[in-house]
Design a protein around this motif. Structure first.
Motif, short mmCIF file in Angstrom:
data_model
loop_
_atom_site.label_atom_id
_atom_site.label_comp_id
_atom_site.label_asym_id
_atom_site.label_seq_id
_atom_site.Cartn_x
_atom_site.Cartn_y
_atom_site.Cartn_z
N LYS A 3 0.83 -1.19 0.00
CA LYS A 3 0.00 0.00 0.00
C LYS A 3 0.87 1.25 0.00
O LYS A 3 2.08 1.19 0.22
N GLN A 4 0.22 2.38 -0.25
CA GLN A 4 0.92 3.66 -0.27
C GLN A 4 0.49 4.51 0.92
O GLN A 4 -0.70 4.71 1.15
N HIS A 26 5.82 -1.55 2.56
CA HIS A 26 4.92 -0.60 1.92
C HIS A 26 5.67 0.62 1.41
O HIS A 26 6.79 0.90 1.83
N GLU A 27 5.03 1.35 0.50
CA GLU A 27 5.60 2.61 0.01
C GLU A 27 5.28 3.70 1.02
O GLU A 27 4.12 3.87 1.41
N THR A 46 10.27 5.59 1.07
CA THR A 46 10.40 5.43 -0.38
C THR A 46 10.67 6.76 -1.04
O THR A 46 11.47 6.87 -1.97
N PHE A 67 -2.78 8.65 -2.44
CA PHE A 67 -2.36 7.75 -1.37
C PHE A 67 -3.55 7.04 -0.74
O PHE A 67 -4.63 7.62 -0.59
#
Length: 218
Positions: A3-4, A26-27, A46, A67
């Motif tokens: 997920k972001q 996750h990002e 990230t 997001f």
């Protein structure tokens, strides 16, 4: 599932959230006005950006609407926290979680549409990160840097299966130590009894093994 997340505000709590989410694979996009704090989380993010969450143009520039989750973890500046939350909500982010300083701040955040408000003095960053990343995680307790006890919701995918069939210790290296059904907690679950959708599995093990079980079975 990857997920972001965007984390706005990199004090002790925001930095902890960044590190936990990043280690989970996750990002993570970290935003703060202090370049020193940005530098401190570069190895656990990230992307990073030096900027102010109250700046609508900045939020538009970084694509905040893209997001899955935005965590507003701004420190002592309650006004900045409220304004940032308002701007993020205006961008239709589906899940906006906000750190509150006190009960008054909490009430204001709820009124302006924060999806969840939390108090870092009551909730550990790692516990919130685990909850954010899975619809099946109900509770999460750290035993050490590597080991945890976690409550996970049994889904339709494993409904009807038994502990013998799942064999989490052999297949994933973690153990189901109890099963909750309604108000009943069975600390010696029958390994031949079928698990039902909605049962709560209380498990212990290495964080990585627990995550593998969740992703593989639930």
């Amino acid at each position: 599932m990857r997920k972001q997340f965007a984390v706005i505000g990199l004090g002790r709590f925001g930095s902890s959230i960044c590190k936990e989410l990043y280690h989970m694979g996750h990002e993570v996009f970290a935003i703060d006005t202090d370049e020193t704090k940005i530098t401190a989380v570069k190895d656990f993010s990230t992307y990073t950006f030096v900027g102010n969450g109250t700046d609508e143009a900045l939020l538009e520039k970084v694509g905040i609407r893209n997001f899955n989750y935005v965590i507003v973890a701004i420190g002592d500046d309650i006004q900045a926290s409220i304004l940032t939350t308002l701007h993020v909500k205006d961008h239709n982010v589906p899940n906006v979680w906000v750190k509150a300083q006190n009960n008054y701040h909490h009430k204001v955040l709820e009124k302006i549409g924060a999806d969840r408000v939390f108090h870092p003095e009551k909730e550990m960053g790692s516990r919130i990160a685990a909850y954010l990343t899975s619809d099946t995680v109900l509770d999460y307790i750290d035993l050490s840097a590597d080991y945890s006890i976690i409550e996970m919701l049994a889904t339709k995918k494993i409904s009807g299966k038994t502990l013998i069939e799942l064999d989490p210790r052999k297949n994933y290296g973690c153990t189901i130590i109890a099963i909750k059904q309604l108000d009943k907690v069975d600390v010696t679950p029958d390994p031949a009894a079928p698990i039902q959708k909605g049962d709560i599995l209380i498990m212990i093990g290495d964080k990585r093994d627990l995550r593998r079980f969740r992703e593989g079975e639930l």
